[in-house]
Design a protein around this motif. Structure first.
Motif, PDB file in Angstrom:
ATOM      1  N   ILE A  56       0.811  -1.363  -0.151  1.00 11.79           N
ATOM      2  CA  ILE A  56       0.017   0.145   0.185  1.00 11.79           C
ATOM      3  C   ILE A  56       0.858   1.170   0.155  1.00 11.79           C
ATOM      4  O   ILE A  56       1.679   1.263   0.560  1.00 11.79           O
ATOM      5  N   GLY A  57       0.506   2.166  -0.662  1.00 15.28           N
ATOM      6  CA  GLY A  57       1.313   3.363  -0.982  1.00 15.28           C
ATOM      7  C   GLY A  57       2.696   3.138  -1.551  1.00 15.28           C
ATOM      8  O   GLY A  57       3.044   2.399  -2.262  1.00 15.28           O
ATOM      9  N   GLU A  58       3.592   4.230  -1.123  1.00 13.16           N
ATOM     10  CA  GLU A  58       4.836   4.248  -1.658  1.00 13.16           C
ATOM     11  C   GLU A  58       5.778   2.975  -0.790  1.00 13.16           C
ATOM     12  O   GLU A  58       5.526   2.531   0.287  1.00 13.16           O
ATOM     13  N   GLU A  59       6.788   2.777  -1.768  1.00 11.86           N
ATOM     14  CA  GLU A  59       7.763   1.699  -1.041  1.00 11.86           C
ATOM     15  C   GLU A  59       8.203   1.973   0.203  1.00 11.86           C
ATOM     16  O   GLU A  59       8.588   1.373   1.062  1.00 11.86           O
ATOM     17  N   SER A  60       8.443   3.313   0.383  1.00  8.04           N
ATOM     18  CA  SER A  60       9.256   3.830   1.474  1.00  8.04           C
ATOM     19  C   SER A  60       8.235   3.783   2.853  1.00  8.04           C
ATOM     20  O   SER A  60       8.550   3.750   3.972  1.00  8.04           O
ATOM     21  N   ASP A  61       7.075   3.566   2.571  1.00 10.44           N
ATOM     22  CA  ASP A  61       6.055   3.585   3.483  1.00 10.44           C
ATOM     23  C   ASP A  61       6.074   2.128   4.361  1.00 10.44           C
ATOM     24  O   ASP A  61       5.792   2.017   5.670  1.00 10.44           O
ATOM     25  N   ASN A  62       6.367   1.187   3.763  1.00 11.61           N
ATOM     26  CA  ASN A  62       6.561   0.082   4.339  1.00 11.61           C
ATOM     27  C   ASN A  62       5.040  -0.607   4.745  1.00 11.61           C
ATOM     28  O   ASN A  62       5.158  -1.187   6.012  1.00 11.61           O
ATOM     29  N   GLU A  63       4.045  -0.226   4.203  1.00 13.89           N
ATOM     30  CA  GLU A  63       2.758  -0.735   4.660  1.00 13.89           C
ATOM     31  C   GLU A  63       2.576  -1.581   3.635  1.00 13.89           C
ATOM     32  O   GLU A  63       2.143  -1.639   2.461  1.00 13.89           O
ATOM     33  N   PHE A  64       1.526  -2.779   4.251  1.00 14.77           N
ATOM     34  CA  PHE A  64       1.035  -3.929   3.415  1.00 14.77           C
ATOM     35  C   PHE A  64      -0.370  -4.226   3.932  1.00 14.77           C
ATOM     36  O   PHE A  64      -0.808  -4.109   5.163  1.00 14.77           O
ATOM     37  N   LEU A  65      -1.362  -4.848   3.139  1.00 18.04           N
ATOM     38  CA  LEU A  65      -2.600  -5.335   3.403  1.00 18.04           C
ATOM     39  C   LEU A  65      -2.377  -6.919   3.046  1.00 18.04           C
ATOM     40  O   LEU A  65      -2.048  -7.395   1.867  1.00 18.04           O
ATOM     41  N   ILE A  66      -2.694  -7.370   4.251  1.00 14.79           N
ATOM     42  CA  ILE A  66      -2.576  -8.953   4.312  1.00 14.79           C
ATOM     43  C   ILE A  66      -4.113  -9.296   4.140  1.00 14.79           C
ATOM     44  O   ILE A  66      -5.051  -9.135   5.235  1.00 14.79           O
ATOM     45  N   LYS A  67      -4.579 -10.005   3.329  1.00 13.85           N
ATOM     46  CA  LYS A  67      -5.825 -11.021   3.010  1.00 13.85           C
ATOM     47  C   LYS A  67      -5.835 -12.427   3.523  1.00 13.85           C
ATOM     48  O   LYS A  67      -5.006 -13.051   2.629  1.00 13.85           O
ATOM     49  N   VAL A  68      -6.691 -12.801   4.392  1.00 12.74           N
ATOM     50  CA  VAL A  68      -6.716 -14.328   4.616  1.00 12.74           C
ATOM     51  C   VAL A  68      -8.098 -14.976   4.654  1.00 12.74           C
ATOM     52  O   VAL A  68      -9.118 -14.086   5.011  1.00 12.74           O
ATOM     53  N   ALA A  69      -8.144 -15.801   3.947  1.00 11.93           N
ATOM     54  CA  ALA A  69      -9.421 -16.620   4.064  1.00 11.93           C
ATOM     55  C   ALA A  69      -9.721 -17.381   5.097  1.00 11.93           C
ATOM     56  O   ALA A  69      -8.652 -18.154   5.621  1.00 11.93           O
ATOM     57  N   ALA A  70     -10.950 -17.480   5.630  1.00 12.58           N
ATOM     58  CA  ALA A  70     -10.899 -18.495   7.176  1.00 12.58           C
ATOM     59  C   ALA A  70     -12.514 -18.558   7.083  1.00 12.58           C
ATOM     60  O   ALA A  70     -13.425 -17.865   6.599  1.00 12.58           O
ATOM     61  N   SER A  71     -12.814 -19.848   7.641  1.00  7.36           N
ATOM     62  CA  SER A  71     -14.092 -20.134   8.083  1.00  7.36           C
ATOM     63  C   SER A  71     -14.713 -19.209   9.159  1.00  7.36           C
ATOM     64  O   SER A  71     -14.162 -18.841   9.911  1.00  7.36           O
ATOM     65  N   GLU A  72     -16.019 -19.444   9.183  1.00  5.53           N
ATOM     66  CA  GLU A  72     -16.646 -18.507  10.050  1.00  5.53           C
ATOM     67  C   GLU A  72     -16.266 -19.078  11.767  1.00  5.53           C
ATOM     68  O   GLU A  72     -16.209 -18.207  12.710  1.00  5.53           O
ATOM     69  N   SER A  73     -16.041 -20.272  11.817  1.00  7.49           N
ATOM     70  CA  SER A  73     -15.955 -20.813  13.295  1.00  7.49           C
ATOM     71  C   SER A  73     -14.303 -20.355  13.688  1.00  7.49           C
ATOM     72  O   SER A  73     -14.079 -20.268  14.845  1.00  7.49           O
ATOM     73  N   ASN A  74     -13.486 -20.197  12.662  1.00  3.82           N
ATOM     74  CA  ASN A  74     -11.976 -20.047  13.260  1.00  3.82           C
ATOM     75  C   ASN A  74     -11.430 -18.577  12.685  1.00  3.82           C
ATOM     76  O   ASN A  74     -10.516 -18.162  12.733  1.00  3.82           O
ATOM     77  N   LEU A  75     -12.383 -17.602  12.393  1.00  3.32           N
ATOM     78  CA  LEU A  75     -12.066 -16.373  11.629  1.00  3.32           C
ATOM     79  C   LEU A  75     -11.314 -15.378  12.560  1.00  3.32           C
ATOM     80  O   LEU A  75     -10.133 -14.919  12.351  1.00  3.32           O
ATOM     81  N   ASN A  76     -11.872 -15.386  13.980  1.00  2.00           N
ATOM     82  CA  ASN A  76     -11.050 -14.657  14.836  1.00  2.00           C
ATOM     83  C   ASN A  76      -9.904 -15.236  15.338  1.00  2.00           C
ATOM     84  O   ASN A  76      -9.015 -14.464  15.694  1.00  2.00           O
ATOM     85  N   GLU A  77      -9.833 -16.440  15.369  1.00  2.00           N
ATOM     86  CA  GLU A  77      -8.568 -17.276  15.696  1.00  2.00           C
ATOM     87  C   GLU A  77      -7.607 -17.035  14.606  1.00  2.00           C
ATOM     88  O   GLU A  77      -6.381 -16.614  15.170  1.00  2.00           O
ATOM     89  N   VAL A  78      -7.921 -17.055  13.560  1.00  2.00           N
ATOM     90  CA  VAL A  78      -6.725 -16.921  12.498  1.00  2.00           C
ATOM     91  C   VAL A  78      -6.302 -15.595  12.418  1.00  2.00           C
ATOM     92  O   VAL A  78      -5.115 -15.044  12.399  1.00  2.00           O
TER      93      VAL A  78
END
Length: 299
Positions: free
Chosen positions: A79-101
């Motif tokens: 996300i943004g400029e390379e110097s910002d070092n910001e990333f968006l991580i997307k992960v799939a999970a089931s409803e039962s373990n969504l908060n845990e993951v």
């Protein structure tokens, strides 16, 4: 007949264009049903974690760290400029373990990178994601229906099917390209498709308006000649408008950063396909429906 600077025989190219369109649409539908869309977290359920690092990291390093901790179904975007070092991580999970993951990934990041700062965490349950997916496709269906009614009232019933065919043609091909390239299909892509619908119908309305003008102005001429004249007269406007829009969308695609790249990728494809369909899908449909209505009248 004054047709401006161009005198292209569009009507003679309609059969070839029809064959190309049929092949592209058929291939897109086949890909959709055999391979399927790569739905994003918005539509399949999961979590999005926005994180900033105090040190310079490459995209591959973050991915390797997630894979090492067995988060194989996750994806990472800068996300943004390379110097910002910001990333968006997307992960799939089931409803039962969504908060845990989500907690596991957050804990892993903060453990492996002491200077990691979690900026934002968004969670979407699978049921909510499915409902969003249904609502997104319903929004496109309603948009097509309203446009069909508008075209029928604004022009004539014989124009309406051509406009809908052109819009459906554009949407199906864009979806097919997303399936082919395995690009993520998210809520923002639905927004891009709705924007493409608006752009494409505007281009089609300009052509239809000129065709109708020719029908009243050159009554003695055949409909193919009237369509040919209308397309030639609007060609300069079509080229300039499409190029301007395409340049802006391309700049945003290359310069806007990873988080909006797919949105503007869909816009770029939509501008190209939408311009093509206004001339080689919507216009031939008018001719085809006119011939069909003429045959019925003779019968």
């Amino acid at each position: 007949m004054d047709m401006g600077k161009f005198n292209v025989s569009f009507v003679s190219k309609f059969p070839v264009a029809a064959a190309v369109s049929i092949i592209m649409v058929a291939a897109s539908i086949l890909l959709f049903f055999t391979k399927g869309l790569n739905y994003g977290v918005d539509f399949r359920g999961g979590a999005e974690i926005q994180v900033a690092f105090g040190e310079s990291l490459r995209l591959e390093e973050v991915r390797d760290a997630l894979n090492k901790n067995k988060f194989d179904s996750s994806s990472v975007q800068r996300i943004g400029e390379e110097s910002d070092n910001e990333f968006l991580i997307k992960v799939a999970a089931s409803e039962s373990n969504l908060n845990e993951v989500t907690d596991q990934i957050t804990g892993m990041l903060q453990k492996d990178y002491s200077n990691a700062e979690i900026l934002k965490t968004d969670i979407v349950g699978p049921k909510a994601g499915e409902q969003l997916r249904i609502s997104g496709f319903q929004a496109m269906a309603w948009a097509l229906l309203m446009i069909m009614i508008y075209i029928a009232l604004r022009f004539d019933y014989k124009y309406s099917p051509g406009a809908i065919m052109a819009l459906a043609h554009d949407i199906i091909i864009i979806i097919g390209i997303f399936v082919l390239l395995e690009k993520e299909f998210s809520l923002q892509i639905v927004g891009a498709l709705l924007a493409v619908i608006g752009y494409s119908v505007n281009d089609t309305v300009v052509v239809f308006d000129r065709v109708r003008e020719h029908e009243s102005k050159y009554v003695a001429r055949s409909l193919p000649d009237q369509i040919n004249g209308a397309l030639n007269e609007t060609l300069t406007r079509t080229i300039l408008t499409s190029l301007t829009t395409l340049i802006v969308a391309a700049v945003m695609y290359f310069m806007g950063g990873g988080i909006i790249q797919d949105f503007f990728f869909a816009i770029c494809i939509g501008v190209i396909v939408g311009t093509y369909s206004s001339m080689f899908v919507a216009s031939p449909a008018i001719l085809f429906l006119d011939k069909m209505s003429g045959k019925k009248a003779d019968a």
